[in-house]
Design a protein around this motif. Structure first.
Motif, PDB file in Angstrom:
ATOM      1  N   LYS A  21      91.282  36.013  -6.841  1.00  0.00           N
ATOM      2  CA  LYS A  21      92.265  36.360  -7.806  1.00  0.00           C
ATOM      3  C   LYS A  21      93.243  37.552  -7.707  1.00  0.00           C
ATOM      4  O   LYS A  21      94.342  37.715  -8.036  1.00  0.00           O
ATOM      5  N   LEU A  22      92.551  38.548  -7.556  1.00  0.00           N
ATOM      6  CA  LEU A  22      93.031  39.941  -7.246  1.00  0.00           C
ATOM      7  C   LEU A  22      94.134  39.976  -6.173  1.00  0.00           C
ATOM      8  O   LEU A  22      95.252  40.333  -6.359  1.00  0.00           O
ATOM      9  N   LEU A  23      93.986  39.335  -4.851  1.00  0.00           N
ATOM     10  CA  LEU A  23      94.724  39.175  -4.102  1.00  0.00           C
ATOM     11  C   LEU A  23      96.082  38.338  -4.441  1.00  0.00           C
ATOM     12  O   LEU A  23      97.175  38.794  -4.060  1.00  0.00           O
ATOM     13  N   SER A  24      96.002  37.310  -5.122  1.00  0.00           N
ATOM     14  CA  SER A  24      97.082  36.570  -5.779  1.00  0.00           C
ATOM     15  C   SER A  24      97.876  37.395  -6.842  1.00  0.00           C
ATOM     16  O   SER A  24      98.905  36.905  -6.917  1.00  0.00           O
ATOM     17  N   GLU A  25      97.479  38.351  -7.448  1.00  0.00           N
ATOM     18  CA  GLU A  25      98.053  39.007  -8.453  1.00  0.00           C
ATOM     19  C   GLU A  25      98.915  40.377  -7.899  1.00  0.00           C
ATOM     20  O   GLU A  25      99.741  40.976  -8.390  1.00  0.00           O
ATOM     21  N   ALA A  26      98.258  40.614  -6.461  1.00  0.00           N
ATOM     22  CA  ALA A  26      98.657  41.983  -6.224  1.00  0.00           C
ATOM     23  C   ALA A  26     100.423  42.013  -5.826  1.00  0.00           C
ATOM     24  O   ALA A  26     100.736  41.009  -5.349  1.00  0.00           O
ATOM     25  N   ASP A  27     100.939  43.309  -6.035  1.00  0.00           N
ATOM     26  CA  ASP A  27     102.246  43.465  -5.637  1.00  0.00           C
ATOM     27  C   ASP A  27     102.354  44.052  -4.070  1.00  0.00           C
ATOM     28  O   ASP A  27     103.323  43.831  -3.531  1.00  0.00           O
ATOM     29  N   VAL A  28     101.083  44.690  -3.762  1.00  0.00           N
ATOM     30  CA  VAL A  28     100.908  45.299  -2.650  1.00  0.00           C
ATOM     31  C   VAL A  28      99.570  45.110  -2.208  1.00  0.00           C
ATOM     32  O   VAL A  28      98.560  45.373  -2.769  1.00  0.00           O
ATOM     33  N   ILE A  29      99.630  44.752  -0.758  1.00  0.00           N
ATOM     34  CA  ILE A  29      98.220  44.597  -0.261  1.00  0.00           C
ATOM     35  C   ILE A  29      98.270  45.347   1.048  1.00  0.00           C
ATOM     36  O   ILE A  29      99.066  45.282   1.905  1.00  0.00           O
ATOM     37  N   ILE A  30      97.099  46.189   1.301  1.00  0.00           N
ATOM     38  CA  ILE A  30      96.853  46.929   2.381  1.00  0.00           C
ATOM     39  C   ILE A  30      95.646  46.296   3.067  1.00  0.00           C
ATOM     40  O   ILE A  30      94.516  46.614   2.304  1.00  0.00           O
ATOM     41  N   TYR A  31      95.656  45.701   4.168  1.00  0.00           N
ATOM     42  CA  TYR A  31      94.640  45.033   4.657  1.00  0.00           C
ATOM     43  C   TYR A  31      94.134  45.619   5.980  1.00  0.00           C
ATOM     44  O   TYR A  31      94.772  46.212   6.901  1.00  0.00           O
ATOM     45  N   ALA A  32      92.739  45.768   6.409  1.00  0.00           N
ATOM     46  CA  ALA A  32      92.024  46.249   7.514  1.00  0.00           C
ATOM     47  C   ALA A  32      92.548  45.111   8.761  1.00  0.00           C
ATOM     48  O   ALA A  32      91.699  44.318   8.849  1.00  0.00           O
ATOM     49  N   SER A  42      97.431  34.629   2.809  1.00  0.00           N
ATOM     50  CA  SER A  42      97.877  33.162   2.331  1.00  0.00           C
ATOM     51  C   SER A  42      97.692  33.301   0.734  1.00  0.00           C
ATOM     52  O   SER A  42      98.493  32.317  -0.034  1.00  0.00           O
ATOM     53  N   TYR A  43      96.753  33.896   0.233  1.00  0.00           N
ATOM     54  CA  TYR A  43      96.459  34.068  -1.181  1.00  0.00           C
ATOM     55  C   TYR A  43      97.739  35.041  -1.860  1.00  0.00           C
ATOM     56  O   TYR A  43      97.800  34.902  -2.919  1.00  0.00           O
ATOM     57  N   ALA A  44      98.439  35.722  -1.108  1.00  0.00           N
ATOM     58  CA  ALA A  44      99.377  36.669  -1.472  1.00  0.00           C
ATOM     59  C   ALA A  44     100.544  36.025  -2.287  1.00  0.00           C
ATOM     60  O   ALA A  44     100.955  34.795  -1.661  1.00  0.00           O
ATOM     61  N   LYS A  45     100.932  36.403  -3.537  1.00  0.00           N
ATOM     62  CA  LYS A  45     102.123  35.930  -4.023  1.00  0.00           C
ATOM     63  C   LYS A  45     103.402  36.144  -3.329  1.00  0.00           C
ATOM     64  O   LYS A  45     103.533  37.006  -2.506  1.00  0.00           O
ATOM     65  N   GLU A  46     104.585  35.315  -3.532  1.00  0.00           N
ATOM     66  CA  GLU A  46     105.775  35.434  -3.003  1.00  0.00           C
ATOM     67  C   GLU A  46     106.352  37.068  -3.566  1.00  0.00           C
ATOM     68  O   GLU A  46     106.091  37.358  -4.454  1.00  0.00           O
ATOM     69  N   GLY A  47     106.754  37.613  -2.284  1.00  0.00           N
ATOM     70  CA  GLY A  47     107.432  38.974  -2.759  1.00  0.00           C
ATOM     71  C   GLY A  47     106.484  40.196  -2.610  1.00  0.00           C
ATOM     72  O   GLY A  47     106.762  41.190  -2.672  1.00  0.00           O
ATOM     73  N   CYS A  48     105.083  39.761  -2.536  1.00  0.00           N
ATOM     74  CA  CYS A  48     104.201  40.776  -2.068  1.00  0.00           C
ATOM     75  C   CYS A  48     104.322  41.575  -0.998  1.00  0.00           C
ATOM     76  O   CYS A  48     104.664  40.886   0.185  1.00  0.00           O
ATOM     77  N   ARG A  49     104.496  43.190  -0.869  1.00  0.00           N
ATOM     78  CA  ARG A  49     104.267  43.847   0.498  1.00  0.00           C
ATOM     79  C   ARG A  49     103.210  43.840   0.951  1.00  0.00           C
ATOM     80  O   ARG A  49     102.109  44.280   0.332  1.00  0.00           O
ATOM     81  N   ILE A  50     103.158  43.792   2.119  1.00  0.00           N
ATOM     82  CA  ILE A  50     101.690  43.486   2.853  1.00  0.00           C
ATOM     83  C   ILE A  50     101.826  44.714   4.052  1.00  0.00           C
ATOM     84  O   ILE A  50     102.816  44.674   4.951  1.00  0.00           O
ATOM     85  N   TYR A  51     100.790  45.446   4.092  1.00  0.00           N
ATOM     86  CA  TYR A  51     100.754  46.545   5.221  1.00  0.00           C
ATOM     87  C   TYR A  51      99.256  46.399   5.990  1.00  0.00           C
ATOM     88  O   TYR A  51      98.339  46.090   5.148  1.00  0.00           O
ATOM     89  N   ASN A  52      99.289  46.420   7.330  1.00  0.00           N
ATOM     90  CA  ASN A  52      98.238  46.451   8.174  1.00  0.00           C
ATOM     91  C   ASN A  52      97.730  47.901   8.313  1.00  0.00           C
ATOM     92  O   ASN A  52      98.536  48.568   9.103  1.00  0.00           O
ATOM     93  N   SER A  53      96.560  48.265   7.886  1.00  0.00           N
ATOM     94  CA  SER A  53      96.093  49.622   8.110  1.00  0.00           C
ATOM     95  C   SER A  53      95.830  49.898   9.528  1.00  0.00           C
ATOM     96  O   SER A  53      95.611  51.110   9.710  1.00  0.00           O
ATOM     97  N   ALA A  54      95.486  48.755  10.024  1.00  0.00           N
ATOM     98  CA  ALA A  54      95.154  49.144  11.463  1.00  0.00           C
ATOM     99  C   ALA A  54      96.133  50.195  12.209  1.00  0.00           C
ATOM    100  O   ALA A  54      95.535  50.928  13.140  1.00  0.00           O
ATOM    101  N   THR A  55      97.181  50.139  11.808  1.00  0.00           N
ATOM    102  CA  THR A  55      98.304  51.016  12.467  1.00  0.00           C
ATOM    103  C   THR A  55      98.772  52.400  11.751  1.00  0.00           C
ATOM    104  O   THR A  55      99.445  53.020  12.021  1.00  0.00           O
ATOM    105  N   MET A  56      97.936  52.347  10.614  1.00  0.00           N
ATOM    106  CA  MET A  56      98.291  53.396   9.676  1.00  0.00           C
ATOM    107  C   MET A  56      97.080  54.575   9.624  1.00  0.00           C
ATOM    108  O   MET A  56      95.794  54.335   9.958  1.00  0.00           O
ATOM    109  N   THR A  57      97.612  55.813   9.439  1.00  0.00           N
ATOM    110  CA  THR A  57      96.590  56.937   8.914  1.00  0.00           C
ATOM    111  C   THR A  57      96.023  56.729   7.492  1.00  0.00           C
ATOM    112  O   THR A  57      96.644  56.193   6.876  1.00  0.00           O
TER     113      THR A  57
END
Length: 252
Positions: A21-32, A42-57
């Motif tokens: 439910k939280l995933l489907s409501e998020a405006d931003v998802i930062i995932y490992a 795939s649970y993310a809503k349309e327009g959600c901004r998604i970031y892959n933290s594997a490439t981030m500090t």
């Protein structure tokens, strides 16, 4: 608001209902991205901004959170398994505390639970083991000296070893130094609950050999102890007809 969410051990249907439910409501998802199954996105809503933290500090992750908060948006920080195990969440929470940013923590299913399910295993068998030690080998990331594998092995409890697939010869050596015998039952579970999950039952002395034979080099955990063979245990007293409980009188 930032919501730390446990993604579960891999299978996309093992995230909790709350987490989905939280995933489907998020405006931003930062995932490992190195471990979280991307099918969960795939649970993310349309327009959600998604970031892959594997490439981030850490600093880059925090900047995304701060920016979302400034815009009044909700962030989900999606961690593999349950975030409380090897999730590096405390440092993120401390930084959010300093900024006065509210957050929640949604638990998930850990891979050590998924691994037990893959083997039809009970970690706490009566008169075999009633304790589970969750640990890892020291590598590029150290562990406290008082938690060295051999000292933990002295307890002869069930042991689940994360993040150590590339050090199995050393792991066997330290387990034996601590008190396990070379023929103590052991298991390797690769990618617990994923579609390509694999399980291998072996012994403490053959961990490295088993992994090499089956080309297992990462994304696996090891289970050590007599519970792996699930033999020579006593039945639970809870369901023993001769045992009185709060809800049932002994019948024998």
């Amino acid at each position: 608001m930032v919501n730390f969410v446990g993604a579960g051990p891999g299978a996309p249907d093992l995230i909790t209902v709350r987490g989905q439910k939280l995933l489907s409501e998020a405006d931003v998802i930062i995932y490992a991205g190195s471990l979280v199954n991307p099918q969960l996105l795939s649970y993310a809503k349309e327009g959600c901004r998604i970031y892959n933290s594997a490439t981030m500090t850490l600093e880059e992750v925090l900047e995304v959170m701060y920016a979302a908060e400034a815009e009044g948006q909700m962030t989900v920080r999606l961690h593999t398994g349950d975030p409380c195990l090897y999730g590096a969440i405390r440092e993120q929470m401390d930084a959010l505390d300093e900024k006065g940013i509210a957050y929640t923590d949604c638990p998930g299913v850990s891979s050590f639970c998924g691994a037990a399910a893959a083997l039809n295993l009970e970690y706490t068998l009566p008169d075999v083991s009633q304790s589970v030690i969750i640990t890892r080998m020291a590598g590029r990331t150290p562990v406290p000296g008082k938690e060295e594998i051999a000292s933990l092995a002295a307890h002869q409890a069930t042991m689940v070893v994360f993040l150590s697939t590339g050090m199995l010869e050393k792991l066997s050596e330290r387990l034996i130094a601590g008190g396990y015998t070379a023929d103590t039952p052991a298991a390797i579970v690769y990618k617990a609950t994923w579609e390509d999950e694999k399980t291998f039952v072996c012994t403490v002395g053959t961990l490295a050999e088993t992994a090499k034979k089956n080309n297992i080099t990462k994304t696996a955990l090891m289970i050590i102890g007599d519970v792996v063979s699930h033999s020579h245990y006593n039945r639970s007293e809870l369901y023993n007809p001769a045992f009185t409980t709060e809800f049932r009188e002994a019948s024998k």
